[in-house]
Structure formats: structure tokens, C-alpha cells
Scaffold this motif. Structure first.
Motif, mmCIF file in Angstrom:
data_model
loop_
_atom_site.group_PDB
_atom_site.id
_atom_site.type_symbol
_atom_site.label_atom_id
_atom_site.label_comp_id
_atom_site.label_asym_id
_atom_site.label_seq_id
_atom_site.Cartn_x
_atom_site.Cartn_y
_atom_site.Cartn_z
ATOM 1 N N VAL A 203 11.370 12.043 -1.393
ATOM 2 C CA VAL A 203 10.888 10.534 -0.111
ATOM 3 C C VAL A 203 11.679 10.314 1.056
ATOM 4 C CG1 VAL A 203 10.387 8.119 -0.855
ATOM 5 C CG2 VAL A 203 10.173 9.176 -2.419
ATOM 6 N N VAL A 204 10.853 9.875 2.174
ATOM 7 C CA VAL A 204 11.054 9.118 3.947
ATOM 8 C C VAL A 204 10.304 7.912 3.490
ATOM 9 C CG1 VAL A 204 11.099 9.552 5.947
ATOM 10 C CG2 VAL A 204 11.525 11.701 4.026
ATOM 11 N N ALA A 205 11.642 7.035 4.116
ATOM 12 C CA ALA A 205 10.728 5.456 4.600
ATOM 13 C C ALA A 205 10.835 6.043 5.915
ATOM 14 C CB ALA A 205 12.248 4.623 3.600
ATOM 15 N N ARG A 206 9.884 5.118 6.375
ATOM 16 C CA ARG A 206 8.956 4.731 7.733
ATOM 17 C C ARG A 206 8.517 3.603 8.037
ATOM 18 N NH1 ARG A 206 8.045 11.225 9.950
ATOM 19 N NH2 ARG A 206 9.700 12.427 9.758
ATOM 20 N N GLU A 207 8.260 2.989 8.899
ATOM 21 C CA GLU A 207 8.236 2.314 9.345
ATOM 22 C C GLU A 207 6.395 2.091 9.689
ATOM 23 O OE1 GLU A 207 8.016 -1.798 12.392
ATOM 24 O OE2 GLU A 207 8.994 -0.068 12.906
ATOM 25 N N VAL A 208 5.243 1.173 8.828
ATOM 26 C CA VAL A 208 4.504 1.388 8.649
ATOM 27 C C VAL A 208 3.434 0.692 8.702
ATOM 28 C CG1 VAL A 208 1.738 1.731 7.452
ATOM 29 C CG2 VAL A 208 4.243 2.945 6.875
ATOM 30 N N THR A 209 2.567 0.088 9.781
ATOM 31 C CA THR A 209 2.140 -1.653 10.568
ATOM 32 C C THR A 209 0.909 -1.738 9.700
ATOM 33 O OG1 THR A 209 3.535 -1.268 12.178
ATOM 34 C CG2 THR A 209 1.651 -2.714 12.251
ATOM 35 N N LEU A 210 0.382 -2.829 8.911
ATOM 36 C CA LEU A 210 -0.922 -3.315 8.695
ATOM 37 C C LEU A 210 -1.109 -3.991 9.114
ATOM 38 C CD1 LEU A 210 -1.136 -0.544 5.307
ATOM 39 C CD2 LEU A 210 -1.744 -0.109 7.652
ATOM 40 N N LEU A 211 -2.357 -4.884 8.971
ATOM 41 C CA LEU A 211 -3.439 -5.969 8.684
ATOM 42 C C LEU A 211 -3.093 -6.529 7.907
ATOM 43 C CD1 LEU A 211 -6.187 -5.730 11.121
ATOM 44 C CD2 LEU A 211 -3.846 -6.258 11.925
ATOM 45 N N PRO A 212 -2.875 -7.694 7.647
ATOM 46 C CA PRO A 212 -3.232 -8.196 6.695
ATOM 47 C C PRO A 212 -3.443 -7.915 5.098
ATOM 48 C CG PRO A 212 -2.125 -10.095 7.982
ATOM 49 C CD PRO A 212 -2.747 -8.610 8.501
ATOM 50 N N ARG A 213 -4.380 -7.533 5.936
ATOM 51 C CA ARG A 213 -5.419 -7.069 4.847
ATOM 52 C C ARG A 213 -5.809 -6.554 4.081
ATOM 53 N NH1 ARG A 213 -8.663 -7.126 9.704
ATOM 54 N NH2 ARG A 213 -9.431 -4.839 10.172
ATOM 55 N N HIS A 214 -4.997 -5.064 4.864
ATOM 56 C CA HIS A 214 -4.952 -3.799 4.284
ATOM 57 C C HIS A 214 -3.062 -3.702 3.367
ATOM 58 C CE1 HIS A 214 -6.038 -2.573 8.912
ATOM 59 N NE2 HIS A 214 -7.168 -2.849 7.281
ATOM 60 N N ALA B 5 -1.609 -3.837 -2.416
ATOM 61 C CA ALA B 5 -0.304 -4.720 -3.180
ATOM 62 C C ALA B 5 -1.079 -4.883 -4.190
ATOM 63 C CB ALA B 5 0.241 -5.868 -3.012
ATOM 64 N N ALA B 6 -2.561 -4.551 -4.590
ATOM 65 C CA ALA B 6 -3.231 -5.063 -5.591
ATOM 66 C C ALA B 6 -4.110 -3.541 -6.291
ATOM 67 C CB ALA B 6 -4.303 -5.979 -5.468
ATOM 68 N N GLN B 7 -3.129 -2.845 -5.738
ATOM 69 C CA GLN B 7 -3.369 -1.439 -6.443
ATOM 70 C C GLN B 7 -2.407 -0.417 -7.649
ATOM 71 O OE1 GLN B 7 -6.856 -0.113 -4.922
ATOM 72 N NE2 GLN B 7 -6.078 -1.468 -4.219
ATOM 73 N N SER C 150 3.617 1.937 -1.989
ATOM 74 C CA SER C 150 3.521 2.971 -1.412
ATOM 75 C C SER C 150 2.744 4.013 -2.557
ATOM 76 C CB SER C 150 4.756 3.343 -2.261
ATOM 77 O OG SER C 150 6.170 2.109 -0.949
ATOM 78 N N ALA C 151 2.640 3.169 -3.693
ATOM 79 C CA ALA C 151 1.929 4.539 -4.485
ATOM 80 C C ALA C 151 0.560 4.645 -4.130
ATOM 81 C CB ALA C 151 1.769 4.547 -6.114
ATOM 82 N N ALA C 152 0.263 4.021 -2.958
ATOM 83 C CA ALA C 152 -1.164 4.055 -3.405
ATOM 84 C C ALA C 152 -1.368 4.719 -1.560
ATOM 85 C CB ALA C 152 -2.543 2.579 -2.536
ATOM 86 N N LEU C 153 -0.951 4.783 -0.703
ATOM 87 C CA LEU C 153 -1.129 5.013 0.282
ATOM 88 C C LEU C 153 -0.089 6.283 0.007
ATOM 89 C CD1 LEU C 153 1.604 3.249 2.624
ATOM 90 C CD2 LEU C 153 -1.314 3.121 2.480
ATOM 91 N N ARG C 154 0.386 7.110 -0.780
ATOM 92 C CA ARG C 154 0.747 8.297 -0.682
ATOM 93 C C ARG C 154 -1.010 9.071 -1.763
ATOM 94 N NH1 ARG C 154 6.394 6.268 -2.837
ATOM 95 N NH2 ARG C 154 5.429 7.175 -5.044
#
Length: 218
Positions: free
Chosen positions: A107-118, A123-125, A130-134
């Protein structure tokens, strides 16, 4: 047999298929045809890309097999470091101290920039952001893979058409039909082309026919 020797290829003697199969078998067939003074130029095509493969057919069959077994040579690029330039030594990660806790497992940690609604949606997934993005990335790769395969098939058919049929009637319209993924229109455009050329275009663009015996009827 190595991957290089087994590469699927097709040799054309003029507009007629000489042989379709592993590279080594095709190369030896071309060698034999050349020694028999074939009246046409023989071209060998990579079935994966539709591009012409240049073969060195000098010497005996053993010489040809040995040359084809060698990996392709890599040439230094324009930005290769000069001999007097110091190069950074490779880091031996096996001696790096391990931290406490679970291993990273790649696993590689990097910065991800999203809007608050994203962030709220992630967070609700299940499993968190992280799991949702994968999961989203994996799904995109799977769905995009089919499109990439289709594009690669079209490009292979195009390169073959360019080499073998660029001066045949209907070439321009056939190219447009190919990239429009219009099989029926493509078959109409190439109906007057030599039979083996026509069949190979369709095989590269759309895969082998469901019923191989119908290949000649394309």
C-alpha cells in the motif's frame, strides 16, 4: 518454446496467407518460400499489433532459431548519464528498519484532493474512504480494459490494412468503418479485396470467427 518464438504471427506471400502461427514456424516457412524464389514480396505481421516484423533469415534454420531466441536489444536514450556522472547507488530495502504494526502489503500513501461532498460519500461507504477508492479504481480498470482491448484490435487491423490494402478500393471508407466499430459496413467496404486480406482484417478487428469453416465466406 520461449515467448518470443511463440509470438502469434501471419505471413503473407503477396495477398495470400503463407502461414499463420508461432513466429518460429512462420519464419522458417518464409525462409523456405524465399529459398524457392517466391514471386511475391513476403511480409510477416505481428498478430497483436498488425505491424510488419523484420526477420533476419540468413544462415541455417538453427541460426534463425538462435537469433529469434535473443531478446530485443535496448538502445541507450538521449538522456543516458555520461560516464563521468555519478549515479546514486541503489537502496537495499532489506536492511531498512521495520516499523511496528501490520506490514504495508504494497500500500502506498499519497495525497488525494476531493471536495467535501466527495469525502462525505466516501466516509459512508463500507470499509471507509480508502477501501471505497480502491474498489472504484478496480472497477474502472475492469470496465476500461474492454475498451482498451477493442482499441488495440482496431489499431492492429488498421496497421495491417495500411501495409496490405492502402491502395485497394474502399480503403478510406473501410478505415472509417473500422474505427466506428461498424462490422457490417466494414465487410461491405472490403468485399472486393483479396479473400485472405479480407479475412485477416476481420480477424484482427473482431477476433476469430465463431465457426472457422465460415472464414472463406467472409
Amino acid at each position: 518454446m520461449s515467448d518470443l518464438l511463440a509470438k502469434p504471427c501471419t505471413a503473407f506471400d503477396g495477398h495470400r496467407v503463407l502461414l499463420s502461427g508461432p513466429l518460429i514456424e512462420v519464419a522458417l516457412a518464409v525462409k523456405a518460400a524465399t529459398d524457392n524464389r517466391s514471386s511475391h514480396a513476403i511480409l510477416v505481421f505481428d498478430d497483436a499489433t498488425g505491424r510488419v516484423i523484420d526477420l533476419d533469415l540468413r544462415g541455417s534454420e538453427a541460426d534463425i532459431v538462435e537469433r529469434l531466441s535473443q531478446p530485443p536489444r535496448t538502445h541507450a536514450g538521449r538522456y543516458r548519464p555520461r560516464a563521468d556522472e555519478a549515479t546514486e547507488p541503489a537502496k537495499d530495502e532489506s536492511f531498512q528498519p521495520r516499523g511496528r504494526g501490520r506490514p504495508k502489503l504494497g500500500v502506498v500513501a499519497r495525497e488525494v484532493t476531493l471536495l467535501p461532498r466527495h469525502w462525505d460519500w466516501l466516509a459512508a461507504q463500507p470499509g471507509g474512504a480508502s477501501a471505497a477508492l480502491r474498489r472504484l479504481v478496480d472497477e474502472a480498470r475492469r470496465s476500461g480494459g474492454t475498451r482498451q482491448q477493442k482499441r488495440a484490435a482496431q489499431e492492429a487491423a488498421y496497421h495491417f490494412m495500411l501495409a496490405m490494402a492502402g491502395d485497394l478500393p474502399g480503403y478510406e471508407e473501410a478505415t472509417r468503418a473500422l474505427f466506428a466499430d461498424d462490422r457490417s459496413r466494414l465487410k461491405q467496404c472490403i468485399a472486393d479485396w483479396p479473400q485472405d486480406v479480407r479475412s485477416h482484417v476481420l480477424r484482427l478487428a473482431f477476433g476469430p470467427p465463431a465457426h472457422p469453416t465460415s472464414l472463406r465466406a467472409e
